[in-house]
Design an enzyme around this catalytic site. Structure first.
Site, PDB file in Angstrom:
ATOM      1  N   HIS A   1      35.342  40.853  17.249  1.00 43.22           N
ATOM      2  CA  HIS A   1      34.627  39.993  18.205  1.00 43.22           C
ATOM      3  C   HIS A   1      34.063  38.813  17.430  1.00 43.22           C
ATOM      4  O   HIS A   1      33.996  38.857  16.194  1.00 43.22           O
ATOM      5  CB  HIS A   1      33.464  40.774  18.844  1.00 43.22           C
ATOM      6  CG  HIS A   1      32.474  41.198  17.811  1.00 43.22           C
ATOM      7  ND1 HIS A   1      32.593  42.398  17.127  1.00 43.22           N
ATOM      8  CD2 HIS A   1      31.415  40.565  17.263  1.00 43.22           C
ATOM      9  CE1 HIS A   1      31.632  42.470  16.220  1.00 43.22           C
ATOM     10  NE2 HIS A   1      30.894  41.372  16.275  1.00 43.22           N
TER      11      HIS A   1
ATOM     12  N   HIS B   1      32.449  33.313  13.094  1.00 41.11           N
ATOM     13  CA  HIS B   1      33.404  34.077  12.283  1.00 41.11           C
ATOM     14  C   HIS B   1      33.752  35.358  13.019  1.00 41.11           C
ATOM     15  O   HIS B   1      33.038  35.769  13.931  1.00 41.11           O
ATOM     16  CB  HIS B   1      32.760  34.429  10.934  1.00 41.11           C
ATOM     17  CG  HIS B   1      31.605  35.371  11.101  1.00 41.11           C
ATOM     18  ND1 HIS B   1      30.326  34.924  11.373  1.00 41.11           N
ATOM     19  CD2 HIS B   1      31.536  36.725  11.102  1.00 41.11           C
ATOM     20  CE1 HIS B   1      29.535  35.969  11.511  1.00 41.11           C
ATOM     21  NE2 HIS B   1      30.240  37.079  11.346  1.00 41.11           N
TER      22      HIS B   1
END
Ligand code: 3AM
Length: 178
Positions: free
Chosen positions: A36, A120
Site C-alpha cells: 500500500h 513510497h
C-alpha cells in the site's frame, strides 16, 4: 482501533512489486496483499474519534490522478537501515490529496504529522540484512518503473499487528471525482 490512510495498488502494480522480492538474506518481505502507499498514519484512536475522522475524510473533494512508481530507496533510524521501498513520484495530484487529508485530520483533532511526506511503498523490513547486499540490490533494480495508473479512491485501513505480519483491513473507501 489502529488506523492509517493509504492508497491501494492495482494487481498489475502489486505483481511488478512482488517480482522484486527475493534474493536478500535476512530481510522480511511484505506480503503482496499488504502492499500500500501510506498517505497518513493515524495510530490507535478511540471509536468516537474514528467516526469523526471518517466524516472528515468523506468530505474531501479531490480529483483522480496518475500514480507512478520509480526507483528504490531505504529508511534509516539510528544508523540502521530499517526498510526498503519503491519510491512514488511526488506529483501535484498525490501531494494535493495528501495535504487535504492532513488538513482534514488535523481539523478533527489529530496532532500535526511532523515528518515530511515521502511517498513510497514498503517492500521489506531490513534490520537483519547485510548492507553491501542491500546496496547491490538497490543498484540492480534502480531502473525499476511502473506505468502510471489512475488513482480513483483512497482508503481508511485498520491494522492489526501480528507476530508474523500485520493484517490490514480496508474499513472505508473514499472516491475521488473529477
Ligand atoms: O506504509 P509503510 O509500510 O511505510 O510502518 C507502518 C506502515 O508504514 C507505519 O504506518 C504504515 C501502516 O502501518 N507506522 C506504524 N507505526 C507508525 C508510527 N508510530 C507508523 N508511521 C508513523 N508513526
Amino acid at each position: 482501533m489502529r488506523l492509517f490512510v493509504a492508497l491501494e495498488l492495482p494487481p498489475e502494480v502489486k505483481d511488478r512489486l512482488a517480482s522484486l522480492a527475493g534474493g536478500l538474506p535476512g530481510v522480511r518481505w511484505v506480503r503482496p496483499e499488504n502492499y500500500h502507499l501510506t498517505l497518513r498514519f493515524i495510530g490507535e484512536v478511540p471509536g468516537h474519534l474514528a467516526e469523526e475522522l471518517d466524516l472528515a475524510l468523506a468530505a474531501i473533494r479531490a480529483k483522480p490522478f496518475p500514480l507512478s512508481l520509480s526507483g528504490l530507496g531505504t529508511f534509516e533510524k539510528g544508523g540502521r537501515v530499517q526498510s526498503l521501498h519503491v519510491v512514488a513520484e511526488r506529483t501535484p495530484g498525490l501531494a494535493h490529496l495528501q495535504s487535504k487529508i492532513e488538513t482534514a485530520l488535523q481539523r478533527s483533532g489529530l496532532p500535526a504529522e511532523r515528518k515530511r511526506f515521502a511517498p513510497h511503498v514498503t517492500l521489506a523490513r531490513t534490520e537483519g540484512a547485510a548492507l553491501p547486499k542491500l546496496a547491490g540490490f538497490i543498484q540492480a533494480h534502480n531502473l525499476f518503473r511502473t506505468e502510471p495508473v489512475m488513482v480513483e479512491r483512497f482508503v481508511l485501513y485498520s491494522s492489526q499487528l501480528g507476530k508474523e505480519a500485520a493484517v490490514y483491513t480496508p474499513e472505508v473507501e473514499y472516491d475521488l471525482a473529477a
